[in-house]
Every structure is written in C-alpha cells, then in structure tokens.
Design an enzyme around this catalytic site. Structure first.
Site, mmCIF file in Angstrom:
data_model
loop_
_atom_site.group_PDB
_atom_site.id
_atom_site.type_symbol
_atom_site.label_atom_id
_atom_site.label_comp_id
_atom_site.label_asym_id
_atom_site.label_seq_id
_atom_site.Cartn_x
_atom_site.Cartn_y
_atom_site.Cartn_z
ATOM 1 N NE ARG A 83 -29.887 28.793 59.991
ATOM 2 C CZ ARG A 83 -30.197 27.550 59.667
ATOM 3 N NH1 ARG A 83 -29.625 26.558 60.334
ATOM 4 N NH2 ARG A 83 -31.025 27.298 58.686
ATOM 5 C CG ASP B 28 -34.748 29.783 58.147
ATOM 6 O OD1 ASP B 28 -34.153 28.691 58.228
ATOM 7 O OD2 ASP B 28 -34.164 30.861 57.970
ATOM 8 C CB VAL C 46 -27.946 43.342 61.465
ATOM 9 C CG1 VAL C 46 -28.541 43.415 62.846
ATOM 10 C CG2 VAL C 46 -28.889 42.612 60.520
ATOM 11 C CG LEU D 118 -28.773 44.100 71.133
ATOM 12 C CD1 LEU D 118 -28.469 43.615 69.732
ATOM 13 C CD2 LEU D 118 -27.796 45.202 71.521
ATOM 14 C CG MET D 119 -32.449 38.760 71.024
ATOM 15 S SD MET D 119 -33.842 39.125 72.097
ATOM 16 C CE MET D 119 -33.519 38.136 73.491
#
Length: 1308
Positions: A847, A843, A732, A798-799
């Site tokens: 996180r 999931d 990433v 993009l965070m």
C-alpha cells in the site's frame, strides 16, 4: 522426563508418600509428575495409584490418573478433597471418575503450563469402554489455570457445566471444551438442575457459588442474598459466613480456620513495645499451618522449604533442620537438574557438568541418562569425559533424588559419590529417591559414606554384574517406616560369593558397599575414619589413639608418645595427655608458656620451671621473667632496671610526635601539589580552546552533511482541486502547482496538517518533510516543496495510478511474471538506497508503493521512517501504532527497528504482489500475530511462486535478523530471476497477457474527471535542468539477435531491463551526456495533423526503471511555444546516431561492439506522460487506440507510422516468448538508421555488462550513482489503517481461526 520401559516393571513396589498430617482431620500425600508415562504392567499401575492416594485428603502436588482399565475399583479416590497442582485424567477406560469430594484445584503447577484440569482420550478405540461421567459434583474452585476436556468418545454432561463459575480467571486462552452432545447413551440433566449437571440424577446438579452471588460478595457465596456471602478467605464455597465454614481455604488452613497467614514466630507486644516469641507459632507447609515441618524439609524463618537460599546454610538445632545465615562463605550449594539455573536440563552432560565443581550440596536432583553420558548429536552435545565425573566427590548431600540410568562403561562403581552422606528425597521421581537401572558394567555401589535416605523408595534392578547389594541392611538408612525397596534381577548372590565378592571380615552384619574394610556400613569392632580395624593403637603403633566407643581417635599433638605398653592419652584434647611433649600450663599441654595474658588489672607473664610446668611471674615483672621472684624479671641492658625510667621515656615520646608531624606535613604538601597541577591542566585546556587551538571537532561523528535542498512554495502557486483522503492529523488534496512566472501546470498531491493539531504534530510533519527531501532515487518519492502557510502543506508529485496494492488487485488477470519480478527489483533497489543513506523505513508494504506507470513503481510514506545517526545501528520507538502483520518479531516485542527489520517487511510486500493483493494473515487478530511467529508459522507459498521465489521470502522472515538477506542481495537475486521470469513464476497464459492501458485505471480516471489536463506537465519533467538545446537526433533501432546466432540453436534468456543508469552520446554538435547528467530535450511536433501525438513525454526514457516503449518517425524542430515546449522534447525516443557500428551478442544476448550483422528489431520501452492522454478535439489518442494492445502481423500502414504505441511487458507473442523481442514485421525502420542502437553508450543505460550482473556489487554502482527528482503519493493516515495496532492492544484472549494458524484444539 520419561523412564525407560524396564523401569516400570516394578514387581511389588508399594508407594506410600504420606508425610504429615497438618490437622487431625486431613491427611496429606505427595503427588506425581509423570504426565502420560505409565507402568508397562497395568496391574502395577493400578496398585501404585491406590497406594498413593488411599485415605488421602490433600494431594500436595499433581493428581495423575492414567492408563487404568475399565474394571478397576477407584472408590479410594473419594477421600481426596484438595489438589495443589493439576488433575490429569487420560488414557483410561473406566466409566466413572469418583472424585466426588474434590472441592478445589489450586493449580500451583499446570499441565502443559496451561491447564489445571485436563481430561482427554479416555476411551478404548477398539471397544465400548470409556469415561462416561465426571463425578466432580463438589468441584467449585480452580484457583489458577484452565480446563481442557477433549476426545472422550463416551463422555456425557461435560458440556453442560458452567466452567466460568469454577475457574477463577476464565480467560479464553486457557479454556478449551469440546462438546459431547450427540454421544451415544447421553441423556438430559434432571429438571431440578436447570440444565447444568455432572450426571443424570438430581444429586448430580452443579452447585454454583460465584455467578449467582449478590454484587456485594467479593468471593463465593452459599445463597443469592447479601447475607449469604462467604468469608473472603474461603475458596470453593462455604456453609456459612465464618472463616471456619469454608469448604477450602484461599491461603492457609490453620486447624480448620482459613487465615491470611499462619501464626508468626514473633509477635509484637504493644505494651512492652517489643517483639516477643510466639508460643503458638506455626510453620507454613503448602496451604496448611503446621507445628512441625516434615522431616525431609527445612525450616526457613516461618516456612517449610525444600532448600535453603544461597545466603543461608542448613544446620540442625535441637533435632530441627533450619536455614541460618552464613557467618563467612557459605558451603557451595549448587542447583540440581530441573531446578534453578538447570531448570531446562534433563540430564548431567558435558555442557553443564562444570557447574558442579566444588559443590558440597545439590539443591535438587542428579540424573544421568544416555544423552548425557554418551552425548546428544541432535543438540550438538559431546559425550562426558569420565574423568570429569570426579567433580561429584565433594558432594555430601542431594536434597532431591539420584537417578542413574547410564554410566561410562569403563567405570565399575559409583565411587565418585564416596562422600555422599544424605539423599533428602524432598523431590521424588515417581516415589523414588534412589534409582539405578540396567548398568551392566557396575560391580559394586561404593556409597561408603551414605548414612541416610530421608524419604522415598529405592529401585535397583537389571544390573547383571552388581554384587554386595544383597548384604546391605537398607532399613538402617531409612527415616520412615513407609519407605520401600525394590532390588532384583541383579547378579545372583551365590555367584558373587563363589568369586570372592564378599564383604570384609571387619564389616558388621549391616553389610557393605563393596570390597575392602572401607566399604562397610558399620564395623564389627572399631573404625578409624571410614576404615574398619581390629583394634585401636592404644599402647603401640606409630601414632597413639584412644577409644571413643567403637571409634579410634588419635591423641592430641601435644601429648608425648609413651613407651609401648603405656597409654599416651585417655581422651580428646591437650588436657587428657598422660605426659606433655613440651610444657604443661595448668591441665593443658602447650608448645610454650604464654608470653602475656590479660589479667583483671594488668598483663600476666609466665615462666617454665625445671619440670616444664608454667608458673606466673612476680607482679612487678612487666616484660616477663625467668623465675618466681622480682629479681628474676627481665631487665633492659642500658638501664639495668626491669622497667624504663620516666626520664628515659620522654625522648621516645618526643621522637614519635616529631615523626608524626613530619609525615603529616609531607602528606599535606603532596596533596597541595596534586591540586595545583590539576588546576593548571584545566586552565591550559581552557586557554587552548579560547585561542582556537583545537584542530579536531569536539564530537566527531564521521557522518556526511545532509545537503538536500528544500523548496519553499508560496500558497498562491498551489491550487486545491479535490480531497483524496483525510485522517486525524491532516487531509490530502489533489492539486495543481503553477510555478511563479511560468505557464506550466504540474499535478501534485498536497498534504495539509489540520489546524487543530498541536506543536508535536507540526514537528512530526516537518520530520517527514526532512526524510522525503533527503532521498533522491528513481524508486523513492521525493518532496517537491513545502508551503509554510498557517497550516503546513507538503507538496509531492501526484501518482496517476495509485498504490501498487490496489493496482495489482484491479489488474490481476493481466499482470505477467516479467512485470512482477521487475517490481520486486525496483522495490529492492529503493530500499537498498535507503539502507545506504541509513534510513529505516519501518512501514514498507504494497500500500506504500506507488505506481508511476505500469513499469515504474516508487516507495513512499516516510511518516514512520527514521534517519539513524552515524554510530547507531538500530532505532528504538517509544510508542504509537504499528503495522504488526508486516513487522519483524523484534520490532513487535522490543520496538527495535533496523534495516534487517525492513527486509522482513519487504518479504511480506513481495507476498502481497505474488498473491495479487492478498491480505497477510487474513482473519487472524493482530494481537495474536507474535505468538504465531514465535511458534514458527509464516505466510503460505503463493500459488504462482516456485520454491526459488518462496525461499527468498522465507529467508526474509528468519527470527535472527542477521540471518536475513541484505537488500543488495535481494536486488541481485530478483534481477537474476527477471531475466528468465517464466522459470520462477508460473502464471497461466503468461505469454499472452496484455496489461491494459494506464488510462483504464479507476484511480487514473477519477483524477481526470474533474480537470482539463491537456496542458499538464509531470513534476519530474519540469524539474529536469535546461542547460542547452540540442538538435533532435535521428534514432535507430537496436538489433537483439542476428541470424548467425539463431543458427547455432542458442536462444538467449528473456532479458530484464535494469532500472538505473543512463549514458548516451550525441555526435552532432559535440554535445554529450554522461552518467548522472539528465538529458534536456528540444520541443518537437508532428507534421502530419491526422496523426495523434502524445505530448510531454518524460525524461524517463533514460531512467533504468522504464519498461514502456514508444516508436515514432523522426520529426523536425518546431517553433517555440510555452515554457513547457521550450524546456523539453515531445518525443524522448529520438536518440543520437550510432557511435560504433560494429556489435555482436554476448553470452546473455546483449550487444557488444564488434561488427555488423543483419539484426532483428529490439526496442527499449519508455514511459508516456500519464497526464497527456486526451485532446479537446476528441481525436483518437494513442492509448485509446485498439492497436495499443496488439502488434500487427504485417508491415505498418503509412497512416500509422506516427502513431505512438506504448509497448508493455507480456503484450507480444513471438518465437522468443519475450515482450522485449519484436517481430520483424511489427515495425519497419530504415536500414541506415539501424546502427544507432548498436552504440554501446546507448545500451549502457539499459543493462550493465554481463560481468557486472554476475557480481552482486553491481547493484551498489547502479543504485547510488544517479539521482533523480521524485514524485509523491496519497495514503490514509496511520490512525485509520486497520493493519496498524498499538502495542498496548497486544493482549491475550482473542479467538484463533482454524488451521494452519492455530493448534488442534479450539478456544472457547
């Protein structure tokens, strides 16, 4: 099963359970299964133990030594060499355990299903008596199960024993040993014992027989050399290499030799190629080979068994009970209590009594307790209907024991067992096969058919109204001389006699079961069936009989009843009749002479003479006769002959042949017509299909088409800046997307698949792209595009603030209750959207939740998500790694994933937030999580949570998936809590907390270090469609509470800002935006150069998930600059003028259009563009201004009027204690501009009407009506995440930590 206390007052009960001697050198005795139960009289407890095991060498069952006093002589235990079950030593006070010759514990049954040797609580709390030494110096083998030694205050040396040498499979899960070092009086082992001993002398050294062996030995040994290996059939060690030198046998003991199997009944003869009977055959009985099974066991093939299998029936041949296959339907044999299908049952009750209907044999036991007869409210079991007990009238045999401790009060006897013949006693209850205790309403037993009690003792006591018991000669029922009787404390015999409750005069001296001639054990003179009579009907009576000993048997039905005084018959059968009722054929009386009999060469016909005796016809008579000659043959009327001539037979034969052929032709034609019709149907169906005559799809699913758009990006549009993470399948990057033909720069996350990965990884990569492209929700990350380069690239937004887990951990001292509950609502809404789209996330965890701004989070990581088909309700996974600690129990065990399993993960995620990043089940190995969950353990209540919040978490963790709440309900519940956050979350200093600037995040700073982001534009801002330009309207503030409302003393609850929906109307130009239509902005800029202005504010002002606020003076349009300024307004807080100037507060404190009143200022916070935070000239920015964290107490300064200040939750302290209520002195807004916020269309995007909020269905409307473009995030791949565990790793044997996640005893 526990007996009542009264049962254990045995008196003089002496139990001798010795049943067989398999060899000349070893005697076998039965074990017990009482566990910690004991007699109330300790003297009787000791005497019973001694009678059980004195002179016993092999205990066929469990050896239980409990509740023995300190002064008892236990030397009789020295004879025991082998125990097939478990050894239990508990609650004793003696000093020394003299099991000196015990060599092997087989563990066929385990204490608590875990331990073969359990020694605990052997001391007296108020004294100095207790177990000090284990005399197990010859114990060298435990074939199955573990060892438990704990809480023995005075015990020494047990911690020195090398238990792994004794236990064959020493798994940590079944090995428990508490150290005894430091106990008073403990010494050291003798120096010759090398530190391992059972006692202080050299004779007490432990003998090691496995860990000291040579590597070539596959079992035990008697020395360290290769030549010292024991025979492979040996267990517990040996004295030599032969199979006769074994201390104990691994499988079977055949007259002292250890063998794999006993000599079989049939052996193969290689000379004759036949199976021949083996005269040396033996039966397997436990671990021994015996020539004869015990009398209370049954022979099945070559084994001694307690009961025959369902396909066989029990028969007796030559005095041996054997199992034989049933020729037709087997007599119905049913499982008893504690066996087979009733293994878990403790008593006969209303829930299982119907299983005994029509049973003739009970394989096991029958037990009647108070919880069965009178019902068990705790387990919702009703009382038994006494009429249903009649199902036992068909029972003839019970192979185990009969235990009656409770009986219906309206029944005075046990006549329902009137046909019971045998009590086998193959399983005994504390040595008992018949137990009747404390039945005050019983007056007689009435076991009128009982003839045998094969094994075990009898215990009948405390039945105050019971009579007739004293008349019975019980020894006539016993099969062995060792069986005993304990009968006492029943009704006195003289009282029974005084009331006439005595046996009938026709009964013999053996006694009776009750009143009447049918209750006798045996008759004084004669019996007819079960009834005793004075004499048989030999010469008179309605029916005549003959005497068969003392039994009267009715004459055959073909015997003619004679006159009084004459015998009708003198034996059984039709050949013993004095005179026949109809005809006599030879010696037998028959109803008629036989028509035809098969002779040697032909059929034989008979006729009756004048004396009604049958004689054969003449040989020429082929159809019968009326006399002995050929002229008496029966003739056909149309021929006049006794037989049909040849010419007469021909037409009959011809007619038969023709008829048969005709039938065959008809059948052939019918079959041809059937085949033809079937062929025509197929052709017509094919023709309709080819001519497109089908009007419906062949496989209609009802599922709507997925019309999501996938953007294909060119590799030249993407620029990689920095590696953010990598794993087994890809890497990433932080990157920049410059759309072709545009001047904007969009920060993105680029996920690239490794070049070395195979086709399967590419398919999974594109599956993830499909899922991400299919979602469109404010709180779900959506794919921006895919680059189909040689290595596939997924591009997401993009965070700027990383994942929520790290964010709450970093800012845990500045996060308040309002923000936590807002996050809970947002995550629930995102998951509710996934559920509506039939997407199972699989999931969900903190996180995998990203922070777009401190007040806006998004769910990401769809690498494990799966889309269910229209007819699917669950997803079955095939393999791979799974986040065990976040998963529901059905996912771990069966790999079944549903929306309700996502609810479980949601509960764990909320727990992570409420503990500010705590690790669930911290310190517990992942493989042990399933066992903990099955035992009922759950994550503890976080300190900040009230019981209201924690109970919502607990509901998410219910074992039954259908009992868990839906995401719709969770969103509604947390929305309600978010309106009054400090009631549900207790955080010290909550009202004074100030969330730090988003730019202070470590993750955010790392993103800014390597790139000039001044010209950056957020991806969602770029993706908003530009329909037309609208002049920037002048906004006004919204009034929250008016003075009149305050005067009545009602303070509205703090409001939660909803996270979905937007609706506002411009009055200028007639342009309007409705729900679901994003609002374009016109670029503006400040006219005061000194004032720093935040650039590129996003359209999230109208997103219901926004909670940050900006306030800025109205500005005028600016000239066009680049593509970004042409597309959007720099200030999204500029709203349309009011639509309705009249408004008032509803019950929740929200505005409704009514009338004008003086109002305080209320601000709906919005988000800043996270990437526009610095200017090249170094001017002080709004987010870097110290004024960002606090509100001024006075009027604003002129130079600060244009400062853009985000308003975060819990950063203002005013009288209402709510971040959304601001003081009048904080900001000044022109009075003429205050009415815009009173527009109901403006507030519609913030919160639905109160009536809607109170209805849970409002979430459906506000979560699915609007669709937004979403961003992406970065996470480490599954392979590198320690919280994921492969299903193949879930194996036992891992250490358990201290409580609350384990039981009291530790594991070594």
């Amino acid at each position: 099963m526990k007996l009542a206390t009264g049962l254990w007052v045995w008196g003089s009960l002496l139990v001798a359970a010795r049943t067989v001697q398999p060899s000349a050198s070893q005697s076998v005795c039965a074990g017990t299964e009482n566990k910690l139960s004991s007699l109330s009289d300790l003297e009787q407890q000791y005497r019973a133990l001694r009678k059980y095991y004195e002179n016993c060498e092999v205990v066929m069952g469990n050896l239980e030594i409990t509740s023995i006093e300190h002064n008892r002589d236990l030397s009789f235990l020295r004879s025991i060499r082998e125990v097939t079950g478990y050894v239990l030593v508990a609650l004793n006070q003696f000093r020394y355990l003299p099991l000196e010759n015990l060599r092997i514990i087989r563990g066929t049954k385990l204490y608590e299903d875990r331990y073969a040797l359990a020694i605990f609580l052997n001391y007296r709390k108020d004294g100095n008596f207790g177990l000090q030494e284990l005399g197990l110096k010859n114990l060298t083998e435990i074939l199955n199960g573990g060892v438990y030694v704990d809480q023995n205050k005075f015990l020494c040396y047990a911690d020195t024993i090398h238990w792994q040498d004794i236990v064959r499979n020493p798994w940590p899960s079944n090995m428990t040993l508490v150290s005894t070092i430091g106990s008073s009086g403990c010494g050291r082992c003798h120096k010759s014992c090398t530190g391992r001993c059972w006692g202080p002398t050299e004779n007490h050294c432990q003998t090691l027989t496995r860990t000291v062996c040579a590597e070539q030995c596959d079992g035990r040994c008697y020395g360290p050399y290769v030549s010292d290996c024991c025979h492979r059939e040996c267990a517990g060690g040996c004295s030599g290499p032969k199979d006769t030198d074994c201390f104990a046998c691994m499988n079977f003991n055949d007259s002292g030799a250890c063998v794999t199997q006993c000599p079989q009944t049939f052996v193969y003869n290689p000379t004759t190629f036949q199976l021949e009977h083996n005269f040396n055959a033996k039966y397997t009985y436990g671990a021994f080979c015996v020539k004869k099974c015990p009398h209370n066991f049954v022979v099945d093939s070559s084994s001694c068994v307690r009961a025959c299998p369902s396909s066989k029936m029990e028969v007796e041949e030559n005095g041996i009970k054997m199992c034989k296959p049933c020729t037709d339907i087997c007599p119905k044999a049913c499982d008893g209590i504690g066996t087979g299908s009733l293994m878990s049952a403790q008593t006969v009750d209303s829930s299982n009594i119907d299983k005994f209907i029509n049973c003739t044999k009970i394989n096991g036991n029958l037990i009647f307790l108070v919880t069965g007869i009178h019902g068990d409210p705790y387990n919702a079991i009703d009382a038994i209907d006494p009429e249903k007990l009649n199902v036992f009238r068909t029972v003839r045999e019970i192979t185990g024991f009969l235990n009656i401790q409770t009986w219906p009060p309206n029944m005075t006897d046990f006549s329902v067992f009137s046909n019971l013949v045998t009590i086998g006693g193959r399983v005994l209850y504390s040595g008992l096969s018949l137990l009747i205790l404390k039945q005050q309403g019983i007056t007689s037993l009435q076991f009128q058919s009982l003839k045998e009690i094969s094994a075990g003792n009898i215990y009948i006591t405390d039945n105050s109204n019971l009579c007739y018991y004293h008349t019975i000669n019980w020894t006539t029922l016993f099969s062995t001389v060792n069986q005993r009787i304990v009968i006492r404390d029943n009704r006195r015999a003289e009282n029974c006699t005084a009331e006439g409750m005595v046996c009938n005069h026709l009964c013999s001296n053996d006694g009776c079961w009750g009143p009447g001639p049918d209750q006798c054990l045996s008759c004084r003179r004669f019996s007819r069936g079960k009834i005793c009579i004075e004499s048989c009907n030999l010469y008179d009576g309605e029916f005549r009989e003959f005497e068969n000993g003392s039994i009267c048997v009715e004459c055959d039905s073909q015997c003619e009843k004679m006159e009084d005084g004459l015998l009708t018959c003198h034996g059984p059968g039709p050949d013993n009749c004095t005179k026949c009722s109809h005809f006599k054929d030879g010696p037998n009386c028959v109803e008629k002479c036989p028509d035809v009999l098969q002779g040697a060469n032909s059929f034989i016909f008979k006729y009756a003479d004048q004396d009604r005796e049958c004689h054969p016809c003449h040989p020429n008579c082929t159809q019968g006769c009326n006399g002995p000659t050929s002229h008496d043959c029966i003739y056909y009327p149309w021929t006049g002959h006794s037989t049909l001539p040849q010419h007469a037979r021909t037409p009959l034969i011809a007619a038969g042949v023709i008829g048969g052929l005709f039938i065959l032709v008809i059948m052939a034609l019918t079959f041809a017509v059937y085949v033809r019709r079937k062929s025509i149907k197929k052709k017509r169906a094919l023709r309709r299909f080819l001519e497109t005559e089908l009007v419906e799809p062949l496989t209609p699913s009802g599922t709507a088409p997925n019309q999501a758009q996938l953007r294909i990006l060119k590799e030249t549009e993407l620029k990689r800046v920095k590696v953010l993470g990598s794993g087994a399948f890809g890497t990433v990057y932080k990157g920049i997307w410059v759309p072709e033909g545009e001047t904007v720069k969009i920060p993105v996350a680029i996920k690239i698949l490794n070049e070395t990965t195979g086709p399967k990884a590419n398919v999974e990569f594109m599956d993830e792209a499909l899922i991400m492209a299919s979602v469109d929700h404010p709180h779900l990350v959506r794919l921006l595009g895919v680059c189909l380069s040689p290595t596939i690239q997924l591009v997401t937004q993009l965070m700027p603030h990383g994942c929520l887990l790290e964010y709450v951990h970093e800012h845990k001292d500045n996060i308040g209750s309002q923000l936590l509950l807002n996050w809970c609502v947002q995550i629930a809404k995102g998951m509710m959207y996934l559920e509506e789209r039939r997407l199972v996330h699989r999931d969900l965890a903190a996180r995998n939740v990203l922070v777009k701004s401190p007040n806006h989070v998004k769910i990401t990581d769809f690498g494990l998500a799966r889309l269910l088909e229209g007819d699917e309700k669950e997803y079955n996974a095939d393999g791979g790694k799974m986040p065990i600690k976040w998963m529901a129990l059905e996912c771990i065990h069966y790999r079944k994933f549903t929306h309700q399993s996502d609810v479980w993960s949601y509960g764990v995620t909320i727990w992570e937030l409420m503990t500010f990043g705590g690790k669930p089940y911290d310190g517990i190995p992942t493989r042990e999580i399933p066992d903990l969950l099955e035992k009922g353990e759950r994550l503890p209540q976080p300190p900040i949570c009230t019981i209201d919040v924690y109970i919502v978490m607990v509901k998410c963790w219910m074992i039954d998936a259908d009992s868990r709440p839906k995401f719709k309900e969770l969103a509604a519940e947390f929305s309600r809590m978010a309106r009054d956050p400090q009631r549900y979350l207790v955080i010290q200093g909550d009202d004074r907390m100030k969330l730090p600037s988003p730019n202070d995040s470590k993750f955010f700073q790392n993103l800014l270090d390597e790139e000039d982001l001044e010209d950056m534009m957020d991806a969602e801002e770029y993706l908003v469609p530009q329909a037309f330009n609208i002049p920037p309207p002048i906004y006004t503030s919204r009034t929250r509470i008016d003075s009149n409302r305050s005067e009545i003393g009602h303070s509205p609850p703090p409001a939660y800002t909803p996270m979905s929906g937007s609706q506002f109307v411009y009055q200028d130009g007639g342009f309007a935006t409705q729900q679901g239509m994003p609002m374009p902005y016109t670029a503006t800029t400040s006219t005061i150069p000194e004032a720093p202005v935040a650039q590129g504010a996003t359209a999230e002002m109208f997103d219901d998930s926004c909670c940050n606020g900006t306030l800025r003076k109205p500005v005028v349009p600016h000239v066009q600059e680049d593509s970004s300024t042409q597309r959007y307004s720099a200030d999204p807080t500029v709203f349309a003028p009011e639509r309705n100037p009249r408004a008032e507060l509803d019950e929740e404190g929200y505005m409704t259009p009514m009338h004008d009143k003086p109002k305080q200022e209320y601000l709906n916070p919005v988000e800043e563009n996270p990437f526009v935070s610095r200017r090249k000239n170094g001017d002080l920015q709004a987010l870097d201004n110290p004024e960002y964290h606090s509100a001024s107490s006075g009027p604003p300064k002129a130079e600060d009027e244009y400062v853009n200040e985000p308003l975060y939750l819990n950063t203002f302290t005013n009288a209402l204690g709510n971040a959304e209520y601001m003081k009048n002195s904080l900001l000044s807004v022109p009075e003429k501009a205050k009415k815009a916020f009173d527009n109901p269309d403006y507030w519609n995007h913030s919160l639905p009407p109160r009536s809607t909020l109170q209805h849970p269905d409002y979430l459906q409307e506000y979560s699915t009506k609007y669709f937004y473009k979403q961003n992406g995030r970065i996470r480490p791949i599954v392979a590198e995440n320690p919280e994921y565990l492969s299903e193949f790793s879930l194996k036992p044997g891992t250490m358990l930590p201290p409580p609350p996640y384990r039981h009291r005893n530790t594991v070594v």
